[in-house]
Design a protein around this motif. Structure first.
Motif, mmCIF file in Angstrom:
data_model
loop_
_atom_site.group_PDB
_atom_site.id
_atom_site.type_symbol
_atom_site.label_atom_id
_atom_site.label_comp_id
_atom_site.label_asym_id
_atom_site.label_seq_id
_atom_site.Cartn_x
_atom_site.Cartn_y
_atom_site.Cartn_z
ATOM 1 N N SER A 171 7.302 -3.294 -6.130
ATOM 2 C CA SER A 171 8.624 -3.373 -5.403
ATOM 3 C C SER A 171 8.286 -2.501 -4.020
ATOM 4 N N LEU A 172 7.805 -1.287 -4.083
ATOM 5 C CA LEU A 172 7.627 -0.336 -2.861
ATOM 6 C C LEU A 172 6.676 -1.239 -1.878
ATOM 7 N N LEU A 173 5.414 -1.452 -2.547
ATOM 8 C CA LEU A 173 4.671 -2.423 -1.376
ATOM 9 C C LEU A 173 5.273 -3.554 -0.787
ATOM 10 N N GLU A 174 6.163 -4.180 -1.231
ATOM 11 C CA GLU A 174 6.910 -5.586 -0.609
ATOM 12 C C GLU A 174 7.796 -4.915 0.324
ATOM 13 N N GLU A 175 8.358 -3.777 0.005
ATOM 14 C CA GLU A 175 9.184 -3.057 1.040
ATOM 15 C C GLU A 175 8.500 -2.888 2.349
ATOM 16 N N GLY A 176 7.201 -2.273 2.164
ATOM 17 C CA GLY A 176 6.251 -1.833 3.145
ATOM 18 C C GLY A 176 6.821 -0.567 3.800
ATOM 19 N N GLN A 177 7.675 0.308 3.314
ATOM 20 C CA GLN A 177 7.919 1.543 3.866
ATOM 21 C C GLN A 177 7.113 2.744 3.659
ATOM 22 N N LEU A 178 6.492 2.510 2.739
ATOM 23 C CA LEU A 178 5.721 3.500 2.190
ATOM 24 C C LEU A 178 4.050 3.111 2.479
ATOM 25 N N SER A 179 3.206 4.277 2.614
ATOM 26 C CA SER A 179 1.735 4.231 2.491
ATOM 27 C C SER A 179 1.218 4.106 0.861
ATOM 28 N N GLN A 180 0.093 3.743 1.056
ATOM 29 C CA GLN A 180 -0.485 3.591 -0.418
ATOM 30 C C GLN A 180 -0.459 4.892 -1.085
ATOM 31 N N LYS A 181 -0.826 5.915 -0.421
ATOM 32 C CA LYS A 181 -0.843 7.238 -0.857
ATOM 33 C C LYS A 181 0.329 7.709 -1.372
ATOM 34 N N GLU A 182 1.464 7.345 -0.253
ATOM 35 C CA GLU A 182 2.929 7.732 -0.869
ATOM 36 C C GLU A 182 3.289 7.268 -2.015
ATOM 37 N N ILE A 183 2.956 5.887 -2.305
ATOM 38 C CA ILE A 183 3.248 5.072 -3.411
ATOM 39 C C ILE A 183 2.730 5.703 -4.469
ATOM 40 N N SER A 184 1.255 6.196 -4.514
ATOM 41 C CA SER A 184 0.666 6.680 -5.535
ATOM 42 C C SER A 184 1.179 7.848 -6.033
ATOM 43 N N LYS A 185 1.679 8.603 -5.265
ATOM 44 C CA LYS A 185 2.436 10.017 -5.503
ATOM 45 C C LYS A 185 3.535 9.745 -6.236
ATOM 46 N N LYS A 186 4.325 8.589 -5.531
ATOM 47 C CA LYS A 186 5.430 8.264 -6.187
ATOM 48 C C LYS A 186 5.681 7.894 -7.688
ATOM 49 N N THR A 187 4.648 6.806 -7.793
ATOM 50 C CA THR A 187 4.490 6.194 -9.234
ATOM 51 C C THR A 187 3.541 6.891 -10.305
ATOM 52 N N GLY A 188 2.814 7.729 -9.603
ATOM 53 C CA GLY A 188 1.684 8.397 -10.477
ATOM 54 C C GLY A 188 0.532 7.533 -10.846
ATOM 55 N N LEU A 189 0.456 6.267 -10.031
ATOM 56 C CA LEU A 189 -0.429 5.540 -10.306
ATOM 57 C C LEU A 189 -1.784 5.953 -9.345
ATOM 58 N N SER A 190 -3.013 5.920 -9.576
ATOM 59 C CA SER A 190 -4.124 6.181 -8.629
ATOM 60 C C SER A 190 -4.091 5.081 -7.579
ATOM 61 N N LYS A 191 -4.609 5.790 -6.444
ATOM 62 C CA LYS A 191 -4.737 4.829 -5.258
ATOM 63 C C LYS A 191 -5.594 3.622 -5.569
ATOM 64 N N TYR A 192 -6.708 3.728 -6.598
ATOM 65 C CA TYR A 192 -7.674 2.713 -6.720
ATOM 66 C C TYR A 192 -6.724 1.552 -7.473
ATOM 67 N N ILE A 249 -0.529 -10.103 1.413
ATOM 68 C CA ILE A 249 -0.771 -9.539 2.508
ATOM 69 C C ILE A 249 -0.899 -8.080 2.145
ATOM 70 N N SER A 250 -1.458 -7.355 2.853
ATOM 71 C CA SER A 250 -1.524 -5.927 2.463
ATOM 72 C C SER A 250 -0.489 -4.889 3.109
ATOM 73 N N PRO A 251 0.045 -3.903 2.477
ATOM 74 C CA PRO A 251 1.194 -3.363 3.275
ATOM 75 C C PRO A 251 0.948 -3.029 4.560
ATOM 76 N N HIS A 252 -0.509 -2.367 4.937
ATOM 77 C CA HIS A 252 -0.787 -2.138 6.474
ATOM 78 C C HIS A 252 -0.600 -3.308 7.246
ATOM 79 N N LYS A 253 -0.968 -4.497 6.768
ATOM 80 C CA LYS A 253 -0.754 -5.910 7.646
ATOM 81 C C LYS A 253 0.498 -6.040 7.690
ATOM 82 N N LYS A 254 1.433 -5.939 6.730
ATOM 83 C CA LYS A 254 2.767 -6.525 6.643
ATOM 84 C C LYS A 254 3.542 -5.490 7.638
ATOM 85 N N ARG A 255 3.319 -4.096 7.393
ATOM 86 C CA ARG A 255 3.818 -3.291 8.594
ATOM 87 C C ARG A 255 3.400 -3.554 10.084
#
Length: 203
Positions: A75-96, A108-114
């Protein structure tokens, strides 16, 4: 039967102290993403006891928690407002794992979407500051891309001018009359209308 008072029967009393655990604490530790063996060690209980408590008190299992975290990440990735690092911190999931989610669920990656959203926004008559605020990004990124795409202030003026031309066109004004009213040349009116027709200028 005679029992000597000097001797006491040794009665086995199982120690349940190691089985006691705060359910609220267990729930927090499960939600924090700790591994089961870590939770067991922290609370001095066995992993099977943790699963028993999960079943007994209807707590969300690690698997259910991970599924929910993945849904939140998507959901956060689709919104495209946060970086992968921020989403990782927010959800507790690893960047990998975030990267794997992008590969599996998103086209499409969040970077390309943004980047696409930024390109689209740059065609609007907005200042760099306004674009940066709307997309929650650094203003230097906006300036850099605007320069790269050659979408400076001149282009914003073209868009504003074209909007006025189209508005006057709706009132059946001639190109000559429009040029006079807007204090521009007739050739500029024709050039902007042609660019609009060929989708070279988006408004």
């Amino acid at each position: 039967m005679y029992i000597n008072n000097q001797f006491h029967a040794s009665i086995y009393q199982p120690n349940f102290q190691s089985q006691k655990v705060s359910i609220s604490k267990l729930q927090k530790e499960l939600a924090s993403g700790l591994k089961m063996d870590e939770i067991a060690k922290r609370n001095n209980i066995s992993i099977s006891t943790i699963y028993n408590r999960i079943k007994q008190f209807d707590l969300p299992s690690p698997r259910k928690l991970n599924v929910q975290k993945i849904k939140d990440a998507i959901s956060l990735l689709e919104e495209g407002q946060l970086s992968q690092k921020e989403i990782s911190k927010k959800t507790g999931l690893s960047k990998y794992l975030i990267a794997k989610i992008i590969t599996k669920y998103l086209m499409i990656s969040p970077h390309k979407k943004r980047l696409e959203a930024l390109k689209e926004m740059l065609h609007l008559p907005l200042s760099n500051k306004e674009v940066a605020q709307r997309l929650n990004t650094n203003i230097n990124n906006v300036k850099s891309l605007r320069c790269k795409l050659k979408l400076g202030n001149k282009d914003n003026k073209k868009i504003e001018c074209l909007k006025q031309i189209l508005k006057l066109k709706q009132n059946n004004e001639t190109n000559t009359a429009i040029a006079k009213k807007l204090n521009i040349s007739r050739s500029t009116v024709l050039r902007l209308l042609k660019a609009y027709k060929n989708n070279e200028i988006l408004i």
